[in-house]
Design an enzyme around this catalytic site. Structure first.
Site, PDB file in Angstrom:
ATOM      1  N   GLU A 147     -15.644  12.726 -69.129  1.00 54.30           N
ATOM      2  CA  GLU A 147     -16.624  12.160 -70.065  1.00 54.30           C
ATOM      3  C   GLU A 147     -17.200  10.831 -69.583  1.00 54.30           C
ATOM      4  OE1 GLU A 147     -13.759  13.488 -71.042  1.00 54.30           O
ATOM      5  OE2 GLU A 147     -14.148  14.883 -72.703  1.00 54.30           O
TER       6      GLU A 147
ATOM      7  N   PHE B 206      -5.376  16.681 -85.028  1.00 51.06           N
ATOM      8  CA  PHE B 206      -5.440  16.912 -83.583  1.00 51.06           C
ATOM      9  C   PHE B 206      -6.759  16.380 -83.029  1.00 51.06           C
ATOM     10  CE2 PHE B 206      -6.665  19.735 -79.986  1.00 51.06           C
ATOM     11  CZ  PHE B 206      -5.712  19.288 -79.093  1.00 51.06           C
ATOM     12  N   GLN B 207      -6.678  15.623 -81.953  1.00 53.08           N
ATOM     13  CA  GLN B 207      -7.835  14.992 -81.312  1.00 53.08           C
ATOM     14  C   GLN B 207      -8.644  14.126 -82.269  1.00 53.08           C
ATOM     15  OE1 GLN B 207      -9.949  18.020 -78.964  1.00 53.08           O
ATOM     16  NE2 GLN B 207      -8.601  17.526 -77.242  1.00 53.08           N
TER      17      GLN B 207
ATOM     18  N   LYS C 136     -16.860  17.871 -87.532  1.00 52.98           N
ATOM     19  CA  LYS C 136     -17.128  19.272 -87.188  1.00 52.98           C
ATOM     20  C   LYS C 136     -17.701  20.076 -88.363  1.00 52.98           C
ATOM     21  CE  LYS C 136     -15.155  23.262 -84.880  1.00 52.98           C
ATOM     22  NZ  LYS C 136     -13.959  23.878 -84.278  1.00 52.98           N
TER      23      LYS C 136
ATOM     24  N   MET D 257     -13.322  -6.985 -52.417  1.00 52.82           N
ATOM     25  CA  MET D 257     -13.612  -8.218 -53.157  1.00 52.82           C
ATOM     26  C   MET D 257     -12.312  -8.867 -53.628  1.00 52.82           C
ATOM     27  SD  MET D 257     -16.069 -10.163 -53.817  1.00 52.82           S
ATOM     28  CE  MET D 257     -17.735  -9.548 -54.048  1.00 52.82           C
TER      29      MET D 257
END
Lengths: 168, 577
Positions: free
Chosen positions: B59, B121-122, B171, B487
């Site tokens: 993502e 969940f999630q 959802k 760096m």
């Protein structure tokens, strides 16, 4: 930039939506600004919330706070009450020991500060007191520490004097 | 926008409404990754072909790709992720876009409204987690609100000082039915960004600039994002002013122009930093005086100068440095007004002083601070960028990751056009380079896209080699491989007595074989003499993704360098060592 730190009362109107309060609180913590107190409730127009924030900072910091608040997408209007004349009020409830010997004394103190006893129980009073933050502080200081059982304060609310009106 | 209002009495699902909103906004690409909470939305995507969905491998890459699509086109970038880990993986990408003011709309799935707060969940509090790194966010609780919220999201993201806006959609809302009615306009009483600058202030600024003895212009990302390059060039030409640019502003003014003193700041040129410090009137355009640009404010303010600041964000003005003449407004509109004033009023300039100022600048320039010692043995990273510039005729889109290679790309690829230099300036996110190149290549399928990266950064989103294979993206990865987190190593060399704590990269993959494993072309270049030919060979493969592993000088550092917290004139130059 000026470094003198001063207490400011900032009033703002914002959309009365869930999460609005956390946007403001989050802004203050993320940018390291002080919050002395913060109060919020819906206005006569239920779609708007009015918030009063008491903060301290230099002129430059206060300027940034006002700008950052204005930048929040949900914020409709911001006013630094300290830019003009205003009235500040805060409500405090204090539960104090009031045993037989001290009941009269406690009532007298309450009268001097124009407080009201709103609950009387065996051995205790609950006093309601309204005023500026300073006045409430003074009342607390004038009480014997051992006599204070519990205090609760709402945080300051403020409103501009006369023609100073914060409205959409 | 501009299309006829879609109205229909037919009820469709929330997911379909969402897709229709994206159609109304003329979205070309949605970068995303499916998951449970967005399955209805993905089903609706299956039934449409107006925009293309790009399936990434993580993502974070979806966010970066959408971000770069926006940076290179000026349009709003769109990303779609699922709830919970989908949203948390997106956070780095959102914060990256937020720090650089990139307009984006991010759609995140959420667990069904009835499950919110149950640790489903999630589930995560996406609106809460993203609040500090978005311009605004919304949780949609009713299917009836989807269209209006999406309209607001695109409006807020792209107006005023742009930024990412997240829309979190549970959802069940995407399955609920409603009529689709896309609002034509949007009115928000709480949000009215300023566009026009105050004419009185603009006049004052112009007077100061024309009367200045040592004027200087400092241009930032706002010029690029505000599409104001053309107007800036006109202003500089009309008044004949010296100009420098921040990392984010590169390309906003042509680097090949004689008035351009190069980038300023921590790794800016000697002449740019000295001119910033010594000028008497400074015009800041769409820049924000950040710590990597002006160093500490005490040193900066120790020299008296009058500062004019044009910015669309009032909060950017007098944030770190007190501004004498603030002009709040859209950079393009303010510069246009200024140019108009110049044309009508023909201001008198102090040409004697201005000539003397350019003479002074010439002596600073004579330091030739960008020179570096060539080597027959090791490939110098600066040399690779110089050759990249030559081979691509300065016309490539260049994305970079974060670190030494980023600074070399900024210093040695002379950008003449805006929106060609795509990097993470504010947040400094390692791992953006490859997904940035993807976003750019999708937006400009026929353009040359080079991703300048290091062996550290590239591994932070290396999985996207797979996405590049799936969509046949002919990106050229220019990896400057010095086997160090360069760096970090440079700072350890300067400030930690060469204690290279965890900055050496061991067990690197065989990048050539890795690229080949994904079906790409891999090349390793170890000799300075092979650099140019290899670049030509790679860019000649117009339809192939080529991964170029340049084994570079391990010890090379980025110069000039201002040590952290020091002032602008306190530079370490390569010649000092």
């Amino acid at each position: 930039m000026a470094t003198q730190s001063a207490r400011h009362i900032i009033s703002l109107l914002m959309e009365n939506e869930s999460g609005a309060l956390s946007r403001v609180a989050g802004l203050f913590s993320a940018r390291g600004y002080n919050i002395e107190s913060l109060t919020v409730a819906a206005t006569e127009d239920q779609t708007l919330s009015r918030m009063t924030i008491v903060t301290t900072g230099s002129e430059a910091v206060i300027e940034q706070i006002i700008k950052q608040l204005n930048k929040l997408v949900d914020v409709v209007k911001v006013l630094d009450l300290n830019d003009g004349k205003f009235i500040e009020r805060e409500l405090m409830l204090v539960k104090v020991k009031a045993t037989s010997a001290f009941r009269e004394e406690m009532k007298r103190m309450c009268d001097i500060f124009r407080g009201r006893i709103i609950d009387v129980a065996d051995g205790s009073f609950t006093i309601e007191l309204t005023g500026s933050g300073n006045k409430l502080d003074a009342f607390i200081e004038s009480l014997d520490k051992a006599a204070i059982l519990e205090t609760v304060r709402t945080g300051a609310s403020g409103i501009g004097r006369g023609d100073r009106i914060l409205k959409v | 926008m501009g299309k006829s209002m879609e109205k229909s009495s037919k009820k469709i699902t929330g997911a379909e409404i969402l897709i229709r909103c994206l159609h109304e906004e003329q979205v070309e690409f949605v970068f995303g990754y499916p998951g449970g909470a967005v399955l209805h939305i993905y089903d609706a995507i299956f039934h449409q072909d107006k925009f293309k969905h790009i399936l990434v491998r993580h993502e974070q890459a979806a966010l970066h790709a959408a971000d770069a699509y926006s940076r290179s086109t000026g349009k709003v970038g769109v990303a779609l992720v699922t709830s919970g880990p989908g949203a948390t993986n997106a956070v780095t990408g959102i914060a990256t876009a937020y720090m650089d003011s990139i307009p984006m709309v991010i759609i995140s799935g959420q667990v069904p409204t009835y499950a919110i707060g149950e640790d489903a969940f999630q589930e995560c509090d996406t609106v809460g987690i993203t609040r500090p790194c978005v311009k605004h966010n919304f949780l949609v609780k009713d299917v009836k609100d989807i269209a209006a919220t999406m309209k607001k999201a695109f409006y807020v993201a792209s107006s005023g000082r742009p930024g990412p806006v997240l829309v979190d959609i549970p959802k069940d809302i995407t399955a609920d039915l409603c009529q689709f009615d896309y609002p034509e306009t949007v009115q928000m009483r709480s949000y009215n960004p300023v566009t026009k600058g105050h004419l009185g202030q603009i006049k004052k600024a112009l007077k100061l600039l024309s009367e200045a003895k040592r004027p200087m212009v400092y241009s930032g990302g706002g010029v690029v994002l505000g599409d104001a390059a053309e107007h800036l060039i006109k202003l500089i030409q009309a008044l004949g002013l010296p100009i420098t640019s921040t990392l984010m502003g590169l390309g906003g003014f042509p680097a090949s122009d004689k008035k351009f003193l190069g980038m300023l700041g921590m790794h800016g040129t000697y002449e740019a930093n000295m001119a910033m410090q010594e000028c008497d009137v400074l015009l800041a355009v769409g820049a924000r005086f950040d710590d990597r640009v002006i160093g500490n404010t005490v040193d900066f303010l120790s020299k008296p100068r009058t500062i004019i600041h044009i910015d669309i964000d009032p909060a950017s003005i007098s944030k770190r440095v007190k501004i004498d003449v603030p002009i709040v407004g859209d950079v393009k509109s303010v510069l246009a007004d200024m140019n108009e004033l110049i044309a009508t009023e023909k201001p008198q300039q102090n040409t004697v002083a201005l000539n003397a100022w350019f003479e002074q600048i010439k002596t600073w320039r004579a330091k030739e601070c960008m020179n570096f010692a060539q080597s027959d043995e090791f490939i110098k990273p600066q040399y690779v960028i110089q050759k990249l510039h030559e081979v691509t005729k300065g016309e490539a889109f260049v994305t970079s990751d974060v670190g030494q290679h980023q600074m070399w790309a900024a210093q040695y690829y002379k950008f003449d056009q805006p929106r060609r230099w795509i990097n993470s300036g504010g947040l400094g996110t390692m791992g953006v380079g490859l997904p940035y190149a993807m976003g750019v290549q999708f937006a400009h399928p026929n353009a040359q896209v080079a991703c300048v990266t290091g062996e550290g950064s590239i591994q932070m989103n290396i999985q996207e080699l797979s996405t590049c294979a799936q969509y046949h993206l002919p990106i050229k990865v220019i990896m400057l491989n010095n086997r160090y987190l360069g760096m970090v190593r440079q700072w350890q060399e300067f400030f930690y007595e060469n204690r290279y704590s965890e900055s050496y990269m061991d067990s690197l993959p065989n990048f050539v074989k890795l690229a080949e494993a994904y079906g790409h072309v891999g090349m390793q270049i170890t000799k300075p003499g092979d650099v140019e030919a290899a670049l030509k060979e790679a860019f000649a493969m117009k339809s192939r993704f080529v991964f170029m592993d340049f084994i570079t000088d391990q010890k090379e550092n980025v110069f000039p360098m201002i040590q952290n917290g020091k002032g602008l004139s306190d530079m370490i130059l390569a010649e000092d060592l």
